[in-house]
Scaffold this motif. Sequence first.
Motif, PDB file in Angstrom:
ATOM      1  N   LEU A  76       0.840  -1.191   0.000  1.00  0.00           N
ATOM      2  CA  LEU A  76       0.000   0.000   0.000  1.00  0.00           C
ATOM      3  C   LEU A  76       0.876   1.242   0.000  1.00  0.00           C
ATOM      4  CD1 LEU A  76      -2.940   1.183   0.341  1.00  0.00           C
ATOM      5  CD2 LEU A  76      -2.459   1.155   2.804  1.00  0.00           C
ATOM      6  N   ARG A  77       0.668   2.085  -0.985  1.00  0.00           N
ATOM      7  CA  ARG A  77       1.339   3.384  -0.972  1.00  0.00           C
ATOM      8  C   ARG A  77       0.558   4.296  -0.031  1.00  0.00           C
ATOM      9  NH1 ARG A  77       2.103   7.912  -5.657  1.00  0.00           N
ATOM     10  NH2 ARG A  77       3.365   9.312  -4.378  1.00  0.00           N
ATOM     11  N   HIS A  78       1.272   5.127   0.696  1.00  0.00           N
ATOM     12  CA  HIS A  78       0.606   6.062   1.603  1.00  0.00           C
ATOM     13  C   HIS A  78      -0.420   6.899   0.847  1.00  0.00           C
ATOM     14  CE1 HIS A  78       2.575   9.655   0.039  1.00  0.00           C
ATOM     15  NE2 HIS A  78       3.670   8.922  -0.045  1.00  0.00           N
ATOM     16  N   ALA A  79      -1.439   7.370   1.567  1.00  0.00           N
ATOM     17  CA  ALA A  79      -2.470   8.230   0.978  1.00  0.00           C
ATOM     18  C   ALA A  79      -1.893   9.631   0.742  1.00  0.00           C
ATOM     19  CB  ALA A  79      -3.687   8.273   1.895  1.00  0.00           C
ATOM     20  N   LYS A  80      -2.677  10.450   0.080  1.00  0.00           N
ATOM     21  CA  LYS A  80      -2.247  11.794  -0.342  1.00  0.00           C
ATOM     22  C   LYS A  80      -1.842  12.641   0.867  1.00  0.00           C
ATOM     23  CE  LYS A  80      -1.959  14.789  -3.769  1.00  0.00           C
ATOM     24  NZ  LYS A  80      -0.905  14.620  -4.746  1.00  0.00           N
ATOM     25  N   SER A  81      -0.680  13.253   0.756  1.00  0.00           N
ATOM     26  CA  SER A  81      -0.156  14.055   1.866  1.00  0.00           C
ATOM     27  C   SER A  81      -0.310  15.548   1.605  1.00  0.00           C
ATOM     28  CB  SER A  81       1.312  13.719   2.109  1.00  0.00           C
ATOM     29  OG  SER A  81       2.074  14.018   0.959  1.00  0.00           O
ATOM     30  N   SER A  82      -0.159  16.293   2.669  1.00  0.00           N
ATOM     31  CA  SER A  82      -0.317  17.743   2.621  1.00  0.00           C
ATOM     32  C   SER A  82       1.031  18.422   2.401  1.00  0.00           C
ATOM     33  CB  SER A  82      -0.920  18.233   3.939  1.00  0.00           C
ATOM     34  OG  SER A  82      -0.948  19.637   3.962  1.00  0.00           O
ATOM     35  N   TRP A  83       0.997  19.445   1.585  1.00  0.00           N
ATOM     36  CA  TRP A  83       2.163  20.300   1.358  1.00  0.00           C
ATOM     37  C   TRP A  83       1.907  21.701   1.910  1.00  0.00           C
ATOM     38  CZ3 TRP A  83       6.680  18.536  -0.792  1.00  0.00           C
ATOM     39  CH2 TRP A  83       6.638  17.286  -1.403  1.00  0.00           C
ATOM     40  N   ASP A 134       2.191  23.116   4.857  1.00  0.00           N
ATOM     41  CA  ASP A 134       3.139  23.704   5.798  1.00  0.00           C
ATOM     42  C   ASP A 134       4.547  23.509   5.266  1.00  0.00           C
ATOM     43  OD1 ASP A 134       4.771  24.494   7.882  1.00  0.00           O
ATOM     44  OD2 ASP A 134       3.613  23.452   9.434  1.00  0.00           O
ATOM     45  N   GLY A 135       5.068  24.552   4.652  1.00  0.00           N
ATOM     46  CA  GLY A 135       6.402  24.489   4.061  1.00  0.00           C
ATOM     47  C   GLY A 135       7.522  24.332   5.070  1.00  0.00           C
ATOM     48  N   ASN A 136       7.233  24.478   6.350  1.00  0.00           N
ATOM     49  CA  ASN A 136       8.250  24.327   7.384  1.00  0.00           C
ATOM     50  C   ASN A 136       8.471  22.871   7.791  1.00  0.00           C
ATOM     51  OD1 ASN A 136       8.763  27.117   7.640  1.00  0.00           O
ATOM     52  ND2 ASN A 136       6.946  27.347   8.920  1.00  0.00           N
ATOM     53  N   LEU A 137       7.547  21.990   7.385  1.00  0.00           N
ATOM     54  CA  LEU A 137       7.677  20.586   7.747  1.00  0.00           C
ATOM     55  C   LEU A 137       8.651  19.873   6.824  1.00  0.00           C
ATOM     56  CD1 LEU A 137       3.972  19.484   8.392  1.00  0.00           C
ATOM     57  CD2 LEU A 137       5.742  19.938  10.095  1.00  0.00           C
ATOM     58  N   SER A 138       9.392  18.943   7.386  1.00  0.00           N
ATOM     59  CA  SER A 138      10.248  18.101   6.550  1.00  0.00           C
ATOM     60  C   SER A 138       9.358  17.124   5.778  1.00  0.00           C
ATOM     61  CB  SER A 138      11.221  17.313   7.434  1.00  0.00           C
ATOM     62  OG  SER A 138      10.524  16.335   8.177  1.00  0.00           O
ATOM     63  N   ASP A 139       9.903  16.534   4.741  1.00  0.00           N
ATOM     64  CA  ASP A 139       9.155  15.542   3.972  1.00  0.00           C
ATOM     65  C   ASP A 139       8.671  14.418   4.890  1.00  0.00           C
ATOM     66  OD1 ASP A 139       8.370  14.279   1.333  1.00  0.00           O
ATOM     67  OD2 ASP A 139       9.705  12.736   2.140  1.00  0.00           O
ATOM     68  N   TYR A 140       9.494  13.991   5.798  1.00  0.00           N
ATOM     69  CA  TYR A 140       9.173  12.894   6.715  1.00  0.00           C
ATOM     70  C   TYR A 140       7.972  13.220   7.601  1.00  0.00           C
ATOM     71  CZ  TYR A 140      10.045   9.239  10.199  1.00  0.00           C
ATOM     72  OH  TYR A 140       9.929   8.162  11.038  1.00  0.00           O
ATOM     73  N   ASP A 141       7.801  14.478   7.941  1.00  0.00           N
ATOM     74  CA  ASP A 141       6.768  14.905   8.896  1.00  0.00           C
ATOM     75  C   ASP A 141       5.461  15.369   8.268  1.00  0.00           C
ATOM     76  OD1 ASP A 141       8.291  14.391  11.216  1.00  0.00           O
ATOM     77  OD2 ASP A 141       9.405  16.260  10.906  1.00  0.00           O
ATOM     78  N   ARG A 142       5.347  15.287   6.945  1.00  0.00           N
ATOM     79  CA  ARG A 142       4.111  15.748   6.307  1.00  0.00           C
ATOM     80  C   ARG A 142       2.939  14.820   6.628  1.00  0.00           C
ATOM     81  NH1 ARG A 142       3.847  15.460   1.068  1.00  0.00           N
ATOM     82  NH2 ARG A 142       5.758  14.319   0.704  1.00  0.00           N
ATOM     83  N   PRO A 143       1.797  15.383   7.089  1.00  0.00           N
ATOM     84  CA  PRO A 143       0.610  14.568   7.391  1.00  0.00           C
ATOM     85  C   PRO A 143      -0.228  14.334   6.140  1.00  0.00           C
ATOM     86  CG  PRO A 143       0.153  16.842   7.916  1.00  0.00           C
ATOM     87  CD  PRO A 143       1.589  16.794   7.436  1.00  0.00           C
ATOM     88  N   LEU A 144      -1.312  13.611   6.292  1.00  0.00           N
ATOM     89  CA  LEU A 144      -2.270  13.431   5.202  1.00  0.00           C
ATOM     90  C   LEU A 144      -3.063  14.715   4.996  1.00  0.00           C
ATOM     91  CD1 LEU A 144      -3.732   9.887   5.985  1.00  0.00           C
ATOM     92  CD2 LEU A 144      -1.912  10.501   4.389  1.00  0.00           C
ATOM     93  N   ASN A 145      -3.457  14.949   3.748  1.00  0.00           N
ATOM     94  CA  ASN A 145      -4.377  16.050   3.485  1.00  0.00           C
ATOM     95  C   ASN A 145      -5.808  15.508   3.546  1.00  0.00           C
ATOM     96  OD1 ASN A 145      -4.960  14.822   1.008  1.00  0.00           O
ATOM     97  ND2 ASN A 145      -3.909  16.359  -0.225  1.00  0.00           N
ATOM     98  N   GLU A 146      -6.772  16.341   3.210  1.00  0.00           N
ATOM     99  CA  GLU A 146      -8.173  15.925   3.313  1.00  0.00           C
ATOM    100  C   GLU A 146      -8.472  14.698   2.449  1.00  0.00           C
ATOM    101  OE1 GLU A 146     -12.652  17.696   2.525  1.00  0.00           O
ATOM    102  OE2 GLU A 146     -10.991  19.092   2.773  1.00  0.00           O
TER     103      GLU A 146
END
Length: 162
Positions: free
Chosen positions: A7-14, A16-28
Amino acid sequence: MKTLLLLRHAKSSWSDGNLSDYDRPLNERGRHDAPRMGKLLNSLDLVPDLILTSSAKRAAMTADRVAESSSFDGEILYTRDLYLADPETYIDLARGTNDDIAILMMVGHNPGIEELVEQLGGRDETMSTAALACIRLPIESWRDIDLDETYELVGVWRPKEL
């Protein structure tokens, strides 16, 4: 017989430009798609016995939501080893799985997931966000999974196609 779910992770949020790639959460959309894939697993009688997921925030959130919506009652193992992992890393981790696990789900990232589906399933498949691939392995022990073998790619499901 073993079953490997990728399973590829679901769509993530971009947002917050201050977050590292590793720390990006899911978007809606990701928060909506992950449970849909869990319900699909339930309807296909493919609820895993174990979930092994990248510990990156978007992958961990995907695994948690899929588990909850699929009626999964096993263990979820979070590992940084699957963050942007190559196919060899997925295989090495799968080989360490206890043999009483019949259905293993691994949640990760592209390009590794796509490459692994192609290598194990024998055909090129687009693994969009929250895409799920099911591969049947005619093995008794996870130690016997071989990246150089072609196995049965049972199906690939994408949220947009459900």
